[in-house]
Design an enzyme around this catalytic site. Structure first.
Site, PDB file in Angstrom:
ATOM      1  N   ARG A  89       0.807  -1.219   0.000  1.00  0.00           N
ATOM      2  CA  ARG A  89       0.000   0.000   0.000  1.00  0.00           C
ATOM      3  C   ARG A  89       0.840   1.268   0.000  1.00  0.00           C
ATOM      4  O   ARG A  89       0.375   2.312  -0.458  1.00  0.00           O
ATOM      5  CB  ARG A  89      -0.986  -0.031   1.183  1.00  0.00           C
ATOM      6  CG  ARG A  89      -2.137  -0.979   0.939  1.00  0.00           C
ATOM      7  CD  ARG A  89      -3.019  -1.063   2.153  1.00  0.00           C
ATOM      8  NE  ARG A  89      -2.776  -2.249   2.938  1.00  0.00           N
ATOM      9  CZ  ARG A  89      -3.126  -2.396   4.215  1.00  0.00           C
ATOM     10  NH1 ARG A  89      -3.729  -1.411   4.845  1.00  0.00           N
ATOM     11  NH2 ARG A  89      -2.895  -3.528   4.856  1.00  0.00           N
ATOM     12  N   GLU A 126       0.825  -5.793  13.057  1.00  0.00           N
ATOM     13  CA  GLU A 126      -0.333  -5.939  13.937  1.00  0.00           C
ATOM     14  C   GLU A 126      -0.918  -7.345  13.854  1.00  0.00           C
ATOM     15  O   GLU A 126      -1.448  -7.855  14.817  1.00  0.00           O
ATOM     16  CB  GLU A 126      -1.400  -4.879  13.597  1.00  0.00           C
ATOM     17  CG  GLU A 126      -2.398  -4.676  14.729  1.00  0.00           C
ATOM     18  CD  GLU A 126      -3.509  -3.684  14.388  1.00  0.00           C
ATOM     19  OE1 GLU A 126      -3.553  -3.195  13.255  1.00  0.00           O
ATOM     20  OE2 GLU A 126      -4.339  -3.442  15.273  1.00  0.00           O
TER      21      GLU A 126
HETATM   22  O1  LIG Z   1       2.591  -0.667  11.888  1.00  0.00           O
HETATM   23  P1  LIG Z   1       2.445  -2.130  11.549  1.00  0.00           P
HETATM   24  O2  LIG Z   1       1.862  -2.913  12.662  1.00  0.00           O
HETATM   25  O3  LIG Z   1       3.724  -2.700  11.047  1.00  0.00           O
HETATM   26  O4  LIG Z   1       1.365  -2.232  10.407  1.00  0.00           O
HETATM   27  C1  LIG Z   1       1.284  -1.342   9.328  1.00  0.00           C
HETATM   28  C2  LIG Z   1       1.533  -2.037   8.032  1.00  0.00           C
HETATM   29  O5  LIG Z   1       0.569  -3.092   7.849  1.00  0.00           O
HETATM   30  C3  LIG Z   1      -0.054  -2.944   6.581  1.00  0.00           C
HETATM   31  O6  LIG Z   1       0.667  -3.592   5.568  1.00  0.00           O
HETATM   32  P2  LIG Z   1       0.565  -5.149   5.317  1.00  0.00           P
HETATM   33  O7  LIG Z   1       1.838  -5.760   5.806  1.00  0.00           O
HETATM   34  O8  LIG Z   1      -0.705  -5.691   5.854  1.00  0.00           O
HETATM   35  O9  LIG Z   1       0.607  -5.349   3.752  1.00  0.00           O
HETATM   36  P3  LIG Z   1       0.076  -4.554   2.470  1.00  0.00           P
HETATM   37  O10 LIG Z   1       0.561  -3.134   2.525  1.00  0.00           O
HETATM   38  O11 LIG Z   1       0.723  -5.308   1.371  1.00  0.00           O
HETATM   39  O12 LIG Z   1      -1.426  -4.641   2.432  1.00  0.00           O
HETATM   40  C4  LIG Z   1      -0.018  -1.460   6.322  1.00  0.00           C
HETATM   41  O13 LIG Z   1      -0.106  -1.199   4.913  1.00  0.00           O
HETATM   42  C5  LIG Z   1       1.338  -1.071   6.865  1.00  0.00           C
HETATM   43  O14 LIG Z   1       2.359  -1.292   5.922  1.00  0.00           O
HETATM   44  N1  LIG Z   2      -5.788  -1.725  11.486  1.00  0.00           N
HETATM   45  C1  LIG Z   2      -5.236  -1.736  10.286  1.00  0.00           C
HETATM   46  N2  LIG Z   2      -5.899  -1.253   9.211  1.00  0.00           N
HETATM   47  C2  LIG Z   2      -5.329  -1.263   7.988  1.00  0.00           C
HETATM   48  N3  LIG Z   2      -4.116  -1.739   7.759  1.00  0.00           N
HETATM   49  C3  LIG Z   2      -3.404  -2.209   8.797  1.00  0.00           C
HETATM   50  N4  LIG Z   2      -2.163  -2.738   8.885  1.00  0.00           N
HETATM   51  C4  LIG Z   2      -1.952  -3.067  10.168  1.00  0.00           C
HETATM   52  N5  LIG Z   2      -2.994  -2.776  10.922  1.00  0.00           N
HETATM   53  C5  LIG Z   2      -3.927  -2.247  10.087  1.00  0.00           C
HETATM   54 MG   LIG Z   3       1.616  -2.228   4.104  1.00  0.00          MG
END
Ligand SMILES: O=P(O)(O)OC[C@H]1O[C@H](OP(=O)(O)OP(=O)(O)O)[C@H](O)[C@@H]1O
Ligand SMILES: Nc1ncnc2[nH]cnc12
Ligand SMILES: [Mg+2]
Length: 200
Positions: A89, A126
């Site tokens: 993202r 998370e």
């Molecule tokens: O602060 P944190 O607990 O580390 O979480 C935040 C991260 O989690 C999500 O990415 P995710 O790894 O789910 O993958 P994506 O971006 O590919 O959807 C979001 O886009 C952040 O990159």
């Molecule tokens: N609560 C949340 N919503 C969207 N993206 C996330 N990545 C980690 N935690 C998330």
């Molecule tokens: Mg991410």
């Protein structure tokens, strides 16, 4: 006396870290905030998922988000030399920001997706654990970068990205996200300057 004044100045700067750009009312941010959809219990029970894609559905709101991000980077780190975006993202907003600033976009990807020699760091987020990689030559020694992601939750991803950039010789001027989940206190995981457009 001098020491006391220096300490006072320093503690002020640290306390201001999460308020890099102040709190002036901005209608664009109010609208962006309203557009972010929330999905309870996704992808796991107990997680309240904040969906950046709902902002991207509306070009005007998306454009305003990009303008706010660009303004903040130009104001806080005018000498920035690269935008580092976190898969996946973070790519959505990192690539248009790099183009707007006319500087390189550097991807940090999840394990096994980048060709050539890579540097690695593992991290927790998370709802799981993962490994981040960057291409060895993508960050130059002393290069000043801003790290960009859609959201800060526990801060595990952002901390890992800071560690990876720093291990590769880069200098993190700013960690910037669209959404910060305040309850999780993710910004306490790392010490670099941090800013978020929307805070929940
Ligand atoms: O602060 P944190 O607990 O580390 O979480 C935040 C991260 O989690 C999500 O990415 P995710 O790894 O789910 O993958 P994506 O971006 O590919 O959807 C979001 O886009 C952040 O990159
Ligand atoms: N609560 C949340 N919503 C969207 N993206 C996330 N990545 C980690 N935690 C998330
Ligand atoms: Mg991410």
């Amino acid at each position: 006396m001098v020491c006391f004044i220096i300490k006072k100045l320093f503690s002020h700067r640290v306390n201001q870290r999460t308020q890099v750009t102040g709190t002036m009312a901005d209608e664009r941010i109010e609208e962006i905030t309203k557009k972010i959809a929330t999905y309870p219990d996704f992808p796991k029970p107990g997680i309240s998922f904040k969906d950046i894609f709902s902002v991207l559905l509306e070009p005007r709101v998306f454009r305003n988000l990009m303008a706010v991000l660009e303004e903040r980077v130009r104001r806080v780190c005018p000498g920035v030399q690269a935008v580092v975006g976190l898969e996946s993202r973070g790519f959505l907003i990192g690539t248009p920001l790099a183009l707007a600033l006319d500087i390189p976009f550097v991807p940090i990807r999840k394990k096994g997706k980048l060709p050539g020699k890579v540097k690695q760091v593992s991290y927790t987020l998370e709802y799981g654990t993962d490994v981040f990689e960057a291409q060895e030559s993508s960050i130059k020694k002393g290069q000043k970068v801003v790290i960009l992601d859609d959201l800060l939750a526990t801060g595990g991803s952002m901390k890992a990205a800071c560690d990876l950039v720093t291990a590769m010789g880069g200098e993190v001027l700013l960690c910037l996200v669209c959404i910060e989940l305040l309850d999780l206190k993710g910004c306490e995981k790392f010490s670099h300057p941090f800013d978020a457009v929307v805070k929940f």
